[in-house]
Design a protein around this motif. Structure first.
Motif, PDB file in Angstrom:
ATOM      1  N   ASP A  57      35.353  21.674   6.895  1.00 14.24           N
ATOM      2  CA  ASP A  57      35.719  21.180   8.221  1.00 14.24           C
ATOM      3  C   ASP A  57      36.717  20.033   8.033  1.00 14.24           C
ATOM      4  OD1 ASP A  57      35.882  20.531  10.854  1.00 14.24           O
ATOM      5  OD2 ASP A  57      33.734  20.183  11.155  1.00 14.24           O
ATOM      6  N   ARG A 112      36.566  30.026  12.721  1.00 10.79           N
ATOM      7  CA  ARG A 112      37.038  29.388  13.936  1.00 10.79           C
ATOM      8  C   ARG A 112      38.455  29.819  14.278  1.00 10.79           C
ATOM      9  NH1 ARG A 112      35.352  23.205  12.763  1.00 10.79           N
ATOM     10  NH2 ARG A 112      37.587  22.988  13.150  1.00 10.79           N
ATOM     11  N   THR A 143      33.262  28.845   9.062  1.00 10.37           N
ATOM     12  CA  THR A 143      32.226  27.924   9.535  1.00 10.37           C
ATOM     13  C   THR A 143      31.204  27.638   8.433  1.00 10.37           C
ATOM     14  OG1 THR A 143      30.856  29.708  10.372  1.00 10.37           O
ATOM     15  CG2 THR A 143      32.412  28.698  11.930  1.00 10.37           C
TER      16      THR A 143
END
Ligand code: GLU
Ligand code: ZN
Length: 317
Positions: A56, A194, A200
């Motif tokens: 992320d 995503r 993810t």
């Protein structure tokens, strides 16, 4: 990097791991997860792997991975085998997504958070603060055909996992006992990749735990609500499921989970005395008492005593 290998861990069936996200240095809560997973692995003569979960990217802080490694080493929590970074393992996640696509279990989704919120509002569904919105199925086709995951399709859409109806997952947590979740009700068809192209956590953690042969996952109870999703993914990808143990959370004075979002402060590990203080605090959350408390105790001695005293039954939950 010194101490990468711990020569004292014999090869054994048990493989555990600590998988921090490099969104900041370790704080009291993450040290509890690190120590608990380390102790459980050592007690069972297992291996303990370190995996940096840096997928992320908008939330990652440059250098936080190195800082976390420095803190772990200062606490004597050495890892076996080379650490891994998820950012280097994208090919594996892509293969898993393609496999799910071949199995006709994925669909492309173009919803924004706003479209999802409006669809839910139209059905008078209220989502609690901090809770994931249950996907209302807006983009899910009646019949799923495998897509050619050509680049065009692979860009500007999210890929979701199509769940079968009535999907209740049950598992036995080694500390909390029997757990059940109806995934459709809890989150619905969840995202694997995503719209911005990032894989993810759910997909990556399942692929990595399987690829790295992890047999025992010891982590904070904040992740408990993800476990059913991960077990379902393991099932559809044909992976064995590891055992799970979710440790009690460290709460701040307002009863909120310590996290980088709540500005939890970094643990202090500038010298051995400080590191030992932090370990002692973490140990209390794990129910470990009566460990050597003298000033002259070394970290190595303390960790040895903690390993001997470690017992899943004493963890305070
Ligand atoms: N990277 C996750 C976190 O720091 C933990 C993942 C896991 O232990 O499954 O919250
Ligand atoms: Zn959608």
């Amino acid at each position: 990097m010194p101490n990468l290998k711990n020569p004292s861990s014999p090869a054994d069936g048990y493989r555990g791991r600590f998988a921090p996200s490099p969104t900041g240095p370790l704080h009291a809560g993450s040290l509890v997860a690190a120590l608990g997973s380390w102790l459980d692995a050592r007690k069972n003569q297992g291996k303990w792997l370190l995996r940096i979960e840096d997928l992320d990217t908008p939330r990652c802080i440059p250098g936080a991975d190195q800082e976390i490694m420095r803190q772990l080493q200062a606490c004597g929590l050495c890892w076996d085998e080379e650490p891994s970074w998820q950012s280097n393992r994208q090919e594996l996640y892509k293969k898993a997504l393609e496999r799910l696509n071949e199995l006709q279990m994925t669909f492309a989704c173009t919803c924004s958070r706003q479209t999802i919120a409006s669809a839910l509002a139209a059905r008078s569904v209220i989502t609690a603060r901090n809770q994931e919105m249950v996907y209302p199925g807006t983009c899910r086709p009646d019949e799923i055909h495998p897509y050619q995951m050509a680049d065009a399709l692979f860009s500007d859409v999210a890929w979701r996992l199509a769940l079968p109806p009535n999907l209740t997952v049950e598992f036995e947590d080694l500390l909390l006992g029997k757990q059940t979740q109806d995934i459709n009700q809890a989150v619905g068809d969840f995202v694997l990749r995503r719209r911005d192209g990032l894989f993810t956590y759910q997909l990556a953690v399942v692929v990595d735990d399987a690829e790295q042969g992890i047999t025992h996952i010891v982590r904070g109870a904040d992740l408990l609500s993800n476990t059913a999703r991960q077990i379902h993914l393991q099932n559809v990808l044909g992976y064995a499921s590891p055992s799970y143990l979710h440790l009690p959370l460290v709460l701040d004075e307002h009863g909120e989970k310590l996290s980088k979002q709540t500005m939890a402060s970094a643990i202090h590990t500038e010298n051995e005395g400080q590191a030992l203080q932090e370990l002692r605090k973490a140990a209390r959350y794990l129910g470990l008492r009566d460990l050597p408390h003298g000033k002259e105790t070394s970290i190595a001695e303390w960790l040895l005593a903690a390993t001997q005293a470690w017992d899943r039954k004493i963890i305070s939950s």
